[in-house]
Design a protein around this motif. Structure first.
Motif, PDB file in Angstrom:
ATOM      1  N   LEU A   1       0.818  -1.221   0.000  1.00  0.00           N
ATOM      2  CA  LEU A   1       0.000   0.000   0.000  1.00  0.00           C
ATOM      3  C   LEU A   1       0.850   1.270   0.000  1.00  0.00           C
ATOM      4  CD1 LEU A   1      -2.939   0.992  -0.006  1.00  0.00           C
ATOM      5  CD2 LEU A   1      -2.896   0.952   2.492  1.00  0.00           C
ATOM      6  N   ASP A   2       2.058   1.222   0.607  1.00  0.00           N
ATOM      7  CA  ASP A   2       2.975   2.373   0.559  1.00  0.00           C
ATOM      8  C   ASP A   2       3.273   2.729  -0.898  1.00  0.00           C
ATOM      9  OD1 ASP A   2       3.558   2.790   3.348  1.00  0.00           O
ATOM     10  OD2 ASP A   2       4.915   1.071   3.324  1.00  0.00           O
ATOM     11  N   VAL A   3       3.593   1.698  -1.677  1.00  0.00           N
ATOM     12  CA  VAL A   3       4.017   1.924  -3.061  1.00  0.00           C
ATOM     13  C   VAL A   3       2.818   2.284  -3.944  1.00  0.00           C
ATOM     14  CG1 VAL A   3       5.128   0.823  -5.049  1.00  0.00           C
ATOM     15  CG2 VAL A   3       5.994   0.416  -2.739  1.00  0.00           C
ATOM     16  N   SER A  20       8.906  12.275  -1.843  1.00  0.00           N
ATOM     17  CA  SER A  20       8.102  11.266  -1.154  1.00  0.00           C
ATOM     18  C   SER A  20       8.967  10.410  -0.249  1.00  0.00           C
ATOM     19  CB  SER A  20       7.433  10.363  -2.204  1.00  0.00           C
ATOM     20  OG  SER A  20       6.953   9.180  -1.605  1.00  0.00           O
ATOM     21  N   GLU A  21       8.379   9.963   0.852  1.00  0.00           N
ATOM     22  CA  GLU A  21       9.065   9.008   1.734  1.00  0.00           C
ATOM     23  C   GLU A  21       9.509   7.784   0.944  1.00  0.00           C
ATOM     24  OE1 GLU A  21       6.659   7.218   4.810  1.00  0.00           O
ATOM     25  OE2 GLU A  21       8.396   6.334   5.769  1.00  0.00           O
ATOM     26  N   GLU A  22       8.745   7.430  -0.069  1.00  0.00           N
ATOM     27  CA  GLU A  22       8.999   6.168  -0.775  1.00  0.00           C
ATOM     28  C   GLU A  22       9.971   6.304  -1.939  1.00  0.00           C
ATOM     29  OE1 GLU A  22       8.092   3.756   0.867  1.00  0.00           O
ATOM     30  OE2 GLU A  22       6.658   4.793   2.160  1.00  0.00           O
ATOM     31  N   GLN A  23      10.504   7.517  -2.178  1.00  0.00           N
ATOM     32  CA  GLN A  23      11.434   7.695  -3.304  1.00  0.00           C
ATOM     33  C   GLN A  23      12.726   8.322  -2.795  1.00  0.00           C
ATOM     34  OE1 GLN A  23       9.827   9.226  -6.954  1.00  0.00           O
ATOM     35  NE2 GLN A  23       7.748   8.542  -6.462  1.00  0.00           N
ATOM     36  N   ILE A  78       5.460  14.500   0.598  1.00  0.00           N
ATOM     37  CA  ILE A  78       4.380  13.590   0.998  1.00  0.00           C
ATOM     38  C   ILE A  78       4.889  12.335   1.695  1.00  0.00           C
ATOM     39  CG2 ILE A  78       4.279  12.303  -1.207  1.00  0.00           C
ATOM     40  CD1 ILE A  78       1.135  12.733  -0.972  1.00  0.00           C
ATOM     41  N   ASP A  79       4.166  11.948   2.728  1.00  0.00           N
ATOM     42  CA  ASP A  79       4.260  10.597   3.293  1.00  0.00           C
ATOM     43  C   ASP A  79       2.987   9.922   2.783  1.00  0.00           C
ATOM     44  OD1 ASP A  79       4.150   8.302   4.768  1.00  0.00           O
ATOM     45  OD2 ASP A  79       4.503   9.258   6.715  1.00  0.00           O
ATOM     46  N   PRO A  80       3.093   9.165   1.688  1.00  0.00           N
ATOM     47  CA  PRO A  80       1.863   8.693   1.011  1.00  0.00           C
ATOM     48  C   PRO A  80       0.996   7.832   1.914  1.00  0.00           C
ATOM     49  CG  PRO A  80       3.817   8.275  -0.348  1.00  0.00           C
ATOM     50  CD  PRO A  80       4.309   8.712   0.997  1.00  0.00           C
ATOM     51  N   LEU A  81       1.661   7.034   2.768  1.00  0.00           N
ATOM     52  CA  LEU A  81       0.905   6.151   3.667  1.00  0.00           C
ATOM     53  C   LEU A  81       1.628   6.152   5.005  1.00  0.00           C
ATOM     54  CD1 LEU A  81      -0.245   3.375   4.871  1.00  0.00           C
ATOM     55  CD2 LEU A  81      -1.681   4.569   3.229  1.00  0.00           C
ATOM     56  N   ASP A  82       1.038   6.820   5.980  1.00  0.00           N
ATOM     57  CA  ASP A  82       1.647   6.916   7.299  1.00  0.00           C
ATOM     58  C   ASP A  82       1.018   5.904   8.247  1.00  0.00           C
ATOM     59  OD1 ASP A  82       3.158   8.308   9.505  1.00  0.00           O
ATOM     60  OD2 ASP A  82       1.090   8.533  10.211  1.00  0.00           O
ATOM     61  N   GLY A  83       1.877   5.220   9.007  1.00  0.00           N
ATOM     62  CA  GLY A  83       1.378   4.228   9.963  1.00  0.00           C
ATOM     63  C   GLY A  83       1.232   2.868   9.323  1.00  0.00           C
TER      64      GLY A  83
HETATM   65 MG   LIG Z   1       4.840   6.280   5.234  1.00  0.00          MG
END
Ligand SMILES: [Mg+2]
Ligand SMILES: O=P(O)(O)OC[C@H]1O[C@](O)(COP(=O)(O)O)[C@@H](O)[C@@H]1O
Ligand SMILES: [Mg+2]
Length: 332
Positions: free
Chosen positions: A58-60, A80-83, A99-104
């Motif tokens: 889900l993060d990606v 992004s946190e993911e890049q 952005i933190d696309p999906l936190d937690g």
């Molecule tokens: Mg995150």
């Protein structure tokens, strides 16, 4: 052509396409998260990001969806946190989104509230330099919380607005503005790290735990969700304090939370809601990130509680090391 997800009123005109795109993706994420395992293996580990964090499906998925949706909205730079590095979305864009696309994401598979954190600022000609600035440049910041209901809480620098997703209509409907209530007796910290904390942080928590019999002279309650968005939303609704301090664990000198896309956006929002956000001693919004994924200690919430943590950092070492010491002199 994207559907209209959020009313134009109340959103500064140059930011509306960005906000609408963020709301569009959040609507889709809310739907998928609401379906849980029926939407697929959202919590499956699929690698690790640049910070070494486990990356969930889900993060990606969320990162890809936000980056794609922001095309054509006036955004040039996307951090992004993911890049690992800053992505260029549109060479002619005048804005930048962190952005933190999906936190937690550790909570995905147990049906606990998770979220998305974002900020918007003017784009400089160079991507990384845009984000390696203090928080005074932020034009907007906010979060989506995917909980029993999905909400958007956002500031454009003039107070805090709240919108609730009407799942039937697929639109965010504005509700009451949010101000942090001044009275609260809740603290949030990952207490499993107690033995690794500095003496001022230990002293602050010791005094909360001592309750009515201790130097604070009153009882406190504790919460820890491990979703920054959920902790922030609770503090927005009923006050209290959150701490993720630096500690002695390897790699945790500056805590766990990332300045660019977690702490600065939350700090802007908290200040606009009448609260405070510090590193324990200094305002988060004055911190200049040393790198895109730099961490910072973070303490935020009701203003007088955050101030009290700073006072503990100013006390002489023998005073914070003693169990209670003379700290009863500044009771709550
Ligand atoms: Mg995150
Ligand atoms: O597991 P810990 O150390 O308590 O950390 C919890 C913190 O980590 C985070 O989950 C980090 O966010 P990500 O899920 O975006 O990596 C915060 O939301 C939360 O406050
Ligand atoms: Mg996060």
């Amino acid at each position: 052509m994207q559907e209209i997800r959020i009313p134009r009123e109340g959103v500064p005109a140059p930011l509306w396409p960005v906000m609408n795109a963020l709301c569009d993706v959040a609507t889709g994420l809310s739907d998928a998260i609401g379906r849980g395992p029926l939407a697929g293996q959202l919590a499956a580990s699929i690698g690790s990001n640049t910070d070494g964090d486990d990356q969930k499906a889900l993060d990606v998925l969320a990162d890809d969806a936000f980056a794609f949706a922001l095309k054509g909205t006036g955004v040039r730079w996307y951090a992004s946190e993911e890049q690992e590095t800053v992505a260029e979305i549109d060479v002619n864009g005048a804005l930048a989104v962190a952005i933190d696309p999906l936190d937690g994401s550790s909570n995905i598979n147990c049906n606990v509230s998770i979220g998305t954190i974002f900020s918007i600022q003017p784009a400089l000609s160079e991507g990384e330099a845009t984000f390696l600035r203090d928080g005074s440049h932020l034009l907007a910041s906010g979060y989506f919380i995917y909980g029993p209901h999905t909400a958007l809480v956002v500031t454009f620098g003039n107070g805090v607005l709240q919108f609730i997703l009407d799942r039937t209509a697929g639109e965010f409907i504005q509700t009451d503005a949010t101000m942090i209530p001044p009275e609260a007796s809740e603290f949030a910290i990952n207490a499993s790290n107690y033995r690794h904390w500095s003496s001022p942080v230990r002293a602050y928590i010791d005094d909360c735990l001592a309750g009515a019999e201790g130097p604070r002279g009153k009882n406190f309650n504790m919460r820890w969700v491990a979703s920054l968005v959920a902790e922030t939303h609770r503090i927005m609704c009923r006050g209290g304090i959150f701490l993720y301090p630096g500690d002695e664990r390897p790699g945790y000198k500056n805590g766990r939370l990332r300045l660019v896309y977690e702490c600065a956006p939350i700090a802007f929002l908290i200040e606009q809601a009448g609260g405070k956000a510090t590193t324990g001693t200094d305002r988060v919004l004055t911190q200049v990130p040393a790198s895109l994924h730099a961490r910072t200690p973070m303490v935020f919430g009701t203003a007088d509680k955050v101030d009290r943590v700073s006072i503990y950092h100013d006390l002489p070492e023998p005073e914070v090391s003693a169990l209670f010491g003379n700290r009863g002199l500044f009771r709550a």
